[in-house]
Design an enzyme around this catalytic site. Structure first.
Site, PDB file in Angstrom:
ATOM      1  N   GLU A 183      73.016 -26.108  42.137  1.00 21.11           N
ATOM      2  CA  GLU A 183      72.401 -25.657  41.199  1.00 21.11           C
ATOM      3  C   GLU A 183      71.210 -25.159  40.930  1.00 21.11           C
ATOM      4  O   GLU A 183      70.408 -25.535  40.034  1.00 21.11           O
ATOM      5  CB  GLU A 183      73.252 -26.218  39.919  1.00 21.11           C
ATOM      6  N   GLU A 376      82.667 -25.984  42.456  1.00 21.30           N
ATOM      7  CA  GLU A 376      82.724 -26.475  41.103  1.00 21.30           C
ATOM      8  C   GLU A 376      83.561 -25.757  40.115  1.00 21.30           C
ATOM      9  O   GLU A 376      83.242 -24.550  39.861  1.00 21.30           O
ATOM     10  CB  GLU A 376      81.317 -26.996  40.553  1.00 21.30           C
TER      11      GLU A 376
HETATM   12  C1  BG6 Z   1      77.252 -29.397  37.407  1.00 16.88           C
HETATM   13  C2  BG6 Z   1      76.609 -30.263  38.411  1.00 16.88           C
HETATM   14  O1  BG6 Z   1      76.132 -29.077  36.239  1.00 16.88           O
HETATM   15  O2  BG6 Z   1      78.391 -29.542  36.699  1.00 16.88           O
HETATM   16  C3  BG6 Z   1      77.523 -31.559  38.342  1.00 16.88           C
HETATM   17  O3  BG6 Z   1      76.561 -29.694  39.467  1.00 16.88           O
HETATM   18  C4  BG6 Z   1      78.025 -31.734  36.935  1.00 16.88           C
HETATM   19  O4  BG6 Z   1      76.630 -32.716  38.762  1.00 16.88           O
HETATM   20  C5  BG6 Z   1      78.948 -30.822  36.477  1.00 16.88           C
HETATM   21  O5  BG6 Z   1      78.615 -33.153  36.991  1.00 16.88           O
HETATM   22  C6  BG6 Z   1      79.750 -31.007  35.273  1.00 16.88           C
HETATM   23  O6  BG6 Z   1      78.960 -31.394  34.308  1.00 16.88           O
HETATM   24  P1  BG6 Z   1      78.988 -32.372  33.369  1.00 16.88           P
HETATM   25  O7  BG6 Z   1      77.547 -32.498  32.612  1.00 16.88           O
HETATM   26  O8  BG6 Z   1      80.150 -32.497  32.530  1.00 16.88           O
HETATM   27  O9  BG6 Z   1      78.987 -33.713  34.304  1.00 16.88           O
END
Ligand code: BG6
Length: 485
Positions: A183, A376
């Site tokens: 990211e 993701e």
């Molecule tokens: C992204 C990241 O921002 O989303 C992860 O690459 C992160 O590291 C994921 O955990 C989900 O976000 P959060 O804040 O719910 O953990």
């Protein structure tokens, strides 16, 4: 054109984690301290991750969830076996930089750290899982922050080059898929967590962030070059926190604002994929009085070493308004947005929009014409396990099924090329934005709470069996009726 229902042969199904959110073992195996270790849970987390509050060591007043996380450092064999049982074709994980170079500026790497990942990759292959490796998922060795100021300093490019040279050579034949920076656009929103930046009073933050971003972009291009030199089989991708902006209304001002907000994100990928700063960014930086110091060779490095594929995270779409009203604000992945009245939201206020994923995929494929990899996607939710640790997580299954369907449409109906899909937090882990354990994404439940209590025992949720079916059928079977064995 004939529409097929399934996914391409060889589609890489899997799950994703990041070292700092699951490994723990923060002071074991010769590992050095990193920025991600010293961010606590609680109300100070946000000012710290955004670089507003300087906090570079542990204190007694806070709890630091990354120190132990879910202890994957010691339990990776058990965890990878579970991923194997679900049929994962790929597992996305990240390297903790400070395991390989504890301080970051050493000449020689730490053998114990290298060995740890070598064993982990071999374990993946034992289960026919192809590792997909993020070189840096937010982490910067603490020494590089204290001594050099993190990515604001050009010297970081050399330290990163040293790191990747070691990694590509050591893991040749074990790892083929690489992402240079997780990211990368998060540097604008969480600059301490994302790039080891904190700010002095009165400093022009935009200047610092874009200079640091330039260093990362050059470092990413150098890494791409070296990866290809060391092994032409290597595939290198960039990684964006994505999510298309919709205008709040058809008012041209809102539409223009949505375009601007998208560009703020796409800027990074425009450079990594097209190899040069886009005209709109040059104008915007000029207008803001930001002067990026570039070395004479930078333009050529960026141009000659563009990425092989585009990866991104997608959780939600976003909304842009020329006149945002505070009351309509809601949370999103490290970027706040405006509530969309047509969508439901997660318990953390993230808007749920499967079609938004298809829209985002199309926008990215139109823009870059390179294969996509969704690395993701998932739902952070509160789970309530029974006495055996079993969770009936139909809400998660529903979220994932709808997003996979949207991805299937993007592939089959729109012709978007996609290499794979890894759900976020395939095993419960520490949340990046809040530091909570309570915000769970996994197919595997981990017995641990926000403040480190629990046995750390792993158990399978309903979604574990569901995802196994999805993979087994190569995405054809998304049915919510799952037999739990
Ligand atoms: C992204 C990241 O921002 O989303 C992860 O690459 C992160 O590291 C994921 O955990 C989900 O976000 P959060 O804040 O719910 O953990």
């Amino acid at each position: 054109m004939i529409e097929t229902k399934g996914f391409p042969k060889g589609f890489l199904w899997g799950g994703a984690t990041a070292a700092n959110q699951c490994e723990g073992g923060y002071d074991e195996g010769g590992r050095g301290l990193a920025n991600v270790d010293v961010v606590p849970i609680g109300e100070d987390r946000y000012p710290i991750i955004t670089g507003k509050q300087k906090h570079i060591e542990f204190d007694e007043d806070h709890f630091y969830p990354a120190k132990e996380a879910i202890d994957m450092y010691h339990r990776y064999k058990e965890d990878i076996a579970l991923f194997g049982e679900m049929g994962f074709k790929t597992y996305r994980l990240s390297i903790a930089w400070s395991r390989i170079f504890p301080k970051g500026d050493e000449k020689e790497p730490n053998e114990e750290g290298l060995k740890f990942y070598e064993n982990l990759f071999k374990e993946c292959h034992k289960h026919n899982i192809e590792p997909l490796v993020t070189i840096t998922h937010f982490d910067v060795p603490m020494h590089l922050i204290e001594e050099y100021g993190g990515w604001r300093n050009r010297k970081m490019v050399d330290f990163y080059e040293n790191l990747v040279t070691v990694l590509f050579n050591r893991y040749k034949g074990l790892v083929k898929y690489w992402l240079t920076f997780n990211e990368i656009n998060v540097i604008l929103h969480a600059p301490f967590m994302g790039a080891g930046l904190y700010f002095k009073e009165g400093e022009n933050e935009m200047q610092v962030k874009y200079q640091a971003a330039h260093h990362e972009l050059v470092a990413s291009a150098i890494a791409t070059r070296i990866a290809h030199e060391v092994d032409p089989e290597n595939k290198v991708g960039c990684m964006l926190a994505a999510g298309q902006y919709y205008p709040l209304t058809p008012k041209p001002e809102d539409v223009f604002e949505a375009m601007q907000k998208d560009r703020e994100n796409y800027f990074f990928i425009d450079v990594q994929s097209r190899g040069e700063y886009p005209a709109y960014a040059l104008k915007e930086l000029e207008r803001e009085g930001v002067e990026i110091k570039m070395e004479p060779e930078d333009a050529e490095i960026l141009k000659a070493n563009t990425v092989d594929f585009i990866s991104f995270s997608y959780y939600a779409s976003r909304i842009a308004s020329a006149e945002p009203v505070k009351e309509d604000a809601t949370d999103g992945n490290l970027m706040g947005t405006v509530k969309n009245p047509y969508l439901e939201a997660s318990e953390w206020g993230w808007q749920i929009d499967p079609l938004g994923m298809r829209i985002t995929m199309n926008a990215m494929y139109d823009r870059y014409q390179k294969p996509l990899f969704i690395v993701e996607n998932g739902l952070g939710a509160v789970d309530t396990p029974d006495e055996n640790g079993y969770v009936e997580d139909d809400y998660r299954i529903k979220y994932l099924a709808e997003h996979i369907e949207a991805m299937r449409d993007a592939i089959n109906k729109d012709g978007v090329e996609v290499w794979g899909y890894t759900t976020w937090g395939c095993i419960d882990l520490v949340s990046a934005s809040t530091g909570e354990m309570k915000k769970r994404y996994g197919f595997i439940y981990v017995d641990r709470d926000n403040y480190g209590k629990g046995t750390l025992e792993r158990s399978k949720k309903k979604s574990f069996y569901w995802y196994k079916n999805v993979i087994e059928s190569n995405g054809k079977d998304l049915s919510l009726d799952v037999e739990v064995k």
